[in-house]
Scaffold this motif. Structure first.
Motif, PDB file in Angstrom:
ATOM      1  N   TYR A  62     -36.797   4.257  14.162  1.00  0.00           N
ATOM      2  CA  TYR A  62     -36.150   5.027  13.099  1.00  0.00           C
ATOM      3  C   TYR A  62     -34.897   4.306  12.614  1.00  0.00           C
ATOM      4  CZ  TYR A  62     -39.064   9.263  13.408  1.00  0.00           C
ATOM      5  OH  TYR A  62     -40.099  10.150  13.350  1.00  0.00           O
ATOM      6  N   ILE A  63     -34.130   3.786  13.551  1.00  0.00           N
ATOM      7  CA  ILE A  63     -32.910   3.038  13.189  1.00  0.00           C
ATOM      8  C   ILE A  63     -33.304   1.860  12.296  1.00  0.00           C
ATOM      9  CG2 ILE A  63     -31.032   1.571  14.061  1.00  0.00           C
ATOM     10  CD1 ILE A  63     -30.594   4.566  14.644  1.00  0.00           C
ATOM     11  N   SER A  64     -34.290   1.122  12.734  1.00  0.00           N
ATOM     12  CA  SER A  64     -34.761  -0.041  11.987  1.00  0.00           C
ATOM     13  C   SER A  64     -35.255   0.357  10.599  1.00  0.00           C
ATOM     14  CB  SER A  64     -35.877  -0.732  12.774  1.00  0.00           C
ATOM     15  OG  SER A  64     -36.314  -1.866  12.091  1.00  0.00           O
ATOM     16  N   ALA A  65     -36.023   1.432  10.534  1.00  0.00           N
ATOM     17  CA  ALA A  65     -36.559   1.892   9.250  1.00  0.00           C
ATOM     18  C   ALA A  65     -35.433   2.281   8.296  1.00  0.00           C
ATOM     19  CB  ALA A  65     -37.497   3.079   9.477  1.00  0.00           C
ATOM     20  N   VAL A  66     -34.460   3.030   8.784  1.00  0.00           N
ATOM     21  CA  VAL A  66     -33.354   3.477   7.934  1.00  0.00           C
ATOM     22  C   VAL A  66     -32.541   2.283   7.436  1.00  0.00           C
ATOM     23  CG1 VAL A  66     -31.192   4.786   7.884  1.00  0.00           C
ATOM     24  CG2 VAL A  66     -33.219   5.769   8.972  1.00  0.00           C
ATOM     25  N   VAL A  67     -32.213   1.366   8.336  1.00  0.00           N
ATOM     26  CA  VAL A  67     -31.424   0.194   7.939  1.00  0.00           C
ATOM     27  C   VAL A  67     -32.194  -0.646   6.922  1.00  0.00           C
ATOM     28  CG1 VAL A  67     -30.372  -1.957   8.758  1.00  0.00           C
ATOM     29  CG2 VAL A  67     -30.029   0.157  10.038  1.00  0.00           C
ATOM     30  N   ASN A  68     -33.484  -0.833   7.155  1.00  0.00           N
ATOM     31  CA  ASN A  68     -34.309  -1.602   6.223  1.00  0.00           C
ATOM     32  C   ASN A  68     -34.383  -0.948   4.853  1.00  0.00           C
ATOM     33  OD1 ASN A  68     -36.163  -4.045   7.105  1.00  0.00           O
ATOM     34  ND2 ASN A  68     -35.678  -2.836   8.922  1.00  0.00           N
ATOM     35  N   VAL A  69     -34.689   0.330   4.810  1.00  0.00           N
ATOM     36  CA  VAL A  69     -34.897   1.026   3.547  1.00  0.00           C
ATOM     37  C   VAL A  69     -33.573   1.277   2.814  1.00  0.00           C
ATOM     38  CG1 VAL A  69     -35.693   3.192   2.500  1.00  0.00           C
ATOM     39  CG2 VAL A  69     -37.070   2.075   4.263  1.00  0.00           C
ATOM     40  N   GLN A  70     -32.569   1.742   3.538  1.00  0.00           N
ATOM     41  CA  GLN A  70     -31.310   2.128   2.901  1.00  0.00           C
ATOM     42  C   GLN A  70     -30.376   0.948   2.602  1.00  0.00           C
ATOM     43  OE1 GLN A  70     -30.480   5.271   1.864  1.00  0.00           O
ATOM     44  NE2 GLN A  70     -32.499   5.964   2.493  1.00  0.00           N
ATOM     45  N   PHE A  71     -30.404  -0.075   3.468  1.00  0.00           N
ATOM     46  CA  PHE A  71     -29.454  -1.186   3.304  1.00  0.00           C
ATOM     47  C   PHE A  71     -30.130  -2.519   2.987  1.00  0.00           C
ATOM     48  CE2 PHE A  71     -27.573   1.911   6.279  1.00  0.00           C
ATOM     49  CZ  PHE A  71     -26.498   2.315   5.502  1.00  0.00           C
ATOM     50  N   HIS A  72     -31.452  -2.530   2.975  1.00  0.00           N
ATOM     51  CA  HIS A  72     -32.248  -3.704   2.605  1.00  0.00           C
ATOM     52  C   HIS A  72     -31.970  -4.925   3.480  1.00  0.00           C
ATOM     53  CE1 HIS A  72     -33.315  -1.266  -0.817  1.00  0.00           C
ATOM     54  NE2 HIS A  72     -32.025  -1.116  -1.083  1.00  0.00           N
ATOM     55  N   MET A  73     -31.796  -4.694   4.767  1.00  0.00           N
ATOM     56  CA  MET A  73     -31.617  -5.790   5.725  1.00  0.00           C
ATOM     57  C   MET A  73     -31.983  -5.295   7.115  1.00  0.00           C
ATOM     58  SD  MET A  73     -27.427  -6.005   5.800  1.00  0.00           S
ATOM     59  CE  MET A  73     -27.107  -5.819   4.075  1.00  0.00           C
ATOM     60  N   ASN A  74     -32.059  -6.220   8.061  1.00  0.00           N
ATOM     61  CA  ASN A  74     -32.344  -5.797   9.428  1.00  0.00           C
ATOM     62  C   ASN A  74     -31.047  -5.382  10.124  1.00  0.00           C
ATOM     63  OD1 ASN A  74     -31.070  -8.132  10.439  1.00  0.00           O
ATOM     64  ND2 ASN A  74     -32.982  -9.264  10.508  1.00  0.00           N
ATOM     65  N   TYR A  75     -31.173  -4.828  11.331  1.00  0.00           N
ATOM     66  CA  TYR A  75     -30.007  -4.302  12.045  1.00  0.00           C
ATOM     67  C   TYR A  75     -28.949  -5.378  12.284  1.00  0.00           C
ATOM     68  CZ  TYR A  75     -27.101  -2.291  15.694  1.00  0.00           C
ATOM     69  OH  TYR A  75     -26.019  -1.865  16.425  1.00  0.00           O
ATOM     70  N   THR A  76     -29.372  -6.539  12.740  1.00  0.00           N
ATOM     71  CA  THR A  76     -28.421  -7.614  13.045  1.00  0.00           C
ATOM     72  C   THR A  76     -27.643  -8.029  11.806  1.00  0.00           C
ATOM     73  OG1 THR A  76     -29.862  -8.381  14.818  1.00  0.00           O
ATOM     74  CG2 THR A  76     -28.197  -9.920  14.042  1.00  0.00           C
ATOM     75  N   SER A  77     -28.327  -8.217  10.696  1.00  0.00           N
ATOM     76  CA  SER A  77     -27.650  -8.585   9.446  1.00  0.00           C
ATOM     77  C   SER A  77     -26.700  -7.482   8.992  1.00  0.00           C
ATOM     78  CB  SER A  77     -28.663  -8.857   8.340  1.00  0.00           C
ATOM     79  OG  SER A  77     -29.427  -9.985   8.652  1.00  0.00           O
ATOM     80  N   PHE A  78     -27.115  -6.246   9.186  1.00  0.00           N
ATOM     81  CA  PHE A  78     -26.294  -5.091   8.820  1.00  0.00           C
ATOM     82  C   PHE A  78     -24.965  -5.105   9.581  1.00  0.00           C
ATOM     83  CE2 PHE A  78     -25.273  -0.542   9.751  1.00  0.00           C
ATOM     84  CZ  PHE A  78     -24.946  -0.146   8.465  1.00  0.00           C
ATOM     85  N   VAL A  79     -25.042  -5.284  10.886  1.00  0.00           N
ATOM     86  CA  VAL A  79     -23.845  -5.312  11.729  1.00  0.00           C
ATOM     87  C   VAL A  79     -22.997  -6.546  11.406  1.00  0.00           C
ATOM     88  CG1 VAL A  79     -23.047  -5.518  14.121  1.00  0.00           C
ATOM     89  CG2 VAL A  79     -24.876  -3.927  13.565  1.00  0.00           C
ATOM     90  N   ASN A  80     -23.655  -7.691  11.248  1.00  0.00           N
ATOM     91  CA  ASN A  80     -22.925  -8.929  10.952  1.00  0.00           C
ATOM     92  C   ASN A  80     -22.184  -8.867   9.624  1.00  0.00           C
ATOM     93  OD1 ASN A  80     -23.619 -10.052  13.374  1.00  0.00           O
ATOM     94  ND2 ASN A  80     -25.235 -11.347  12.546  1.00  0.00           N
ATOM     95  N   LYS A  81     -22.709  -8.118   8.670  1.00  0.00           N
ATOM     96  CA  LYS A  81     -22.052  -7.963   7.370  1.00  0.00           C
ATOM     97  C   LYS A  81     -20.644  -7.396   7.554  1.00  0.00           C
ATOM     98  CE  LYS A  81     -22.629  -5.242   3.148  1.00  0.00           C
ATOM     99  NZ  LYS A  81     -21.715  -4.119   3.361  1.00  0.00           N
ATOM    100  N   PHE A  82     -20.496  -6.388   8.404  1.00  0.00           N
ATOM    101  CA  PHE A  82     -19.180  -5.783   8.638  1.00  0.00           C
ATOM    102  C   PHE A  82     -18.281  -6.721   9.435  1.00  0.00           C
ATOM    103  CE2 PHE A  82     -22.033  -2.189   7.936  1.00  0.00           C
ATOM    104  CZ  PHE A  82     -21.413  -1.650   6.817  1.00  0.00           C
ATOM    105  N   ARG A  83     -18.878  -7.486  10.337  1.00  0.00           N
ATOM    106  CA  ARG A  83     -18.111  -8.471  11.098  1.00  0.00           C
ATOM    107  C   ARG A  83     -17.549  -9.539  10.163  1.00  0.00           C
ATOM    108  NH1 ARG A  83     -22.554  -9.098  15.957  1.00  0.00           N
ATOM    109  NH2 ARG A  83     -21.865  -7.284  17.148  1.00  0.00           N
ATOM    110  N   ILE A  84     -18.382 -10.027   9.262  1.00  0.00           N
ATOM    111  CA  ILE A  84     -17.966 -11.070   8.324  1.00  0.00           C
ATOM    112  C   ILE A  84     -16.875 -10.542   7.399  1.00  0.00           C
ATOM    113  CG2 ILE A  84     -18.714 -12.523   6.380  1.00  0.00           C
ATOM    114  CD1 ILE A  84     -19.723 -13.451   9.180  1.00  0.00           C
TER     115      ILE A  84
END
Length: 154
Positions: A62-84
């Motif tokens: 579910y986490i993966s599905a939400v991140v993919n659909v809502q943010f158009h990236m995988n979990y790692t990229s999603f988290v790394n975006k905020f780190r960057i």
């Protein structure tokens, strides 16, 4: 005769993405943002999608599905975006100019310098060092002058 047998890649929709109903997806999106961004869990090197799912009382699919659909990236990229994004802020802040890239990387949650550089380059198409240098070229007044220590003769 053609040397290569090239076929068009078929775009396949991941079945699990449709498992999450729209209302639950919106709910999970808000909860994910709250935990990752507001609680700054992105800074935790060990905060995985599995831990997030446990904290939210759901599963990693579910986490993966939400991140993919809502943010158009995988979990790692999603988290790394905020780190960057945080690293970019730190690197141009006068208070942190003396920090090395390894120290910045560690502050924002990357496990090592290599993953920091790779993610940074993926998002901005430049290295962290180039980003810092470019910022101070365009804003020279923000650069802190480092004083040279005078040698004391004994």
């Amino acid at each position: 005769m053609a040397k290569y047998n090239i076929t068009e890649k078929k775009v396949k929709e991941a079945a699990y993405r449709t498992l999450v109903n729209p209302q639950l997806m919106d709910e999970l999106k808000e909860k994910i943002l709250y935990v990752i961004v507001m609680q700054k869990k992105y800074k935790d090197k060990d905060y995985s999608a599995k831990k997030l799912a446990e904290d939210l009382g759901t599963n990693t699919r579910y986490i993966s599905a939400v991140v993919n659909v809502q943010f158009h990236m995988n979990y790692t990229s999603f988290v790394n975006k905020f780190r960057i994004e945080e690293a970019m802020t730190i690197m141009v802040d006068k208070r942190y100019q003396s920090l090395t890239m390894e120290e910045v990387s560690d502050m924002v949650g990357f496990a090592n310098r290599q993953s920091f550089y790779a993610s940074f380059f993926k998002f901005l198409n430049m290295t962290p060092r180039d980003y810092r240098m470019k910022h101070f070229e365009t804003h020279p007044s923000q650069k802190v002058k480092r004083s040279k220590k005078k040698r004391q003769h004994v």
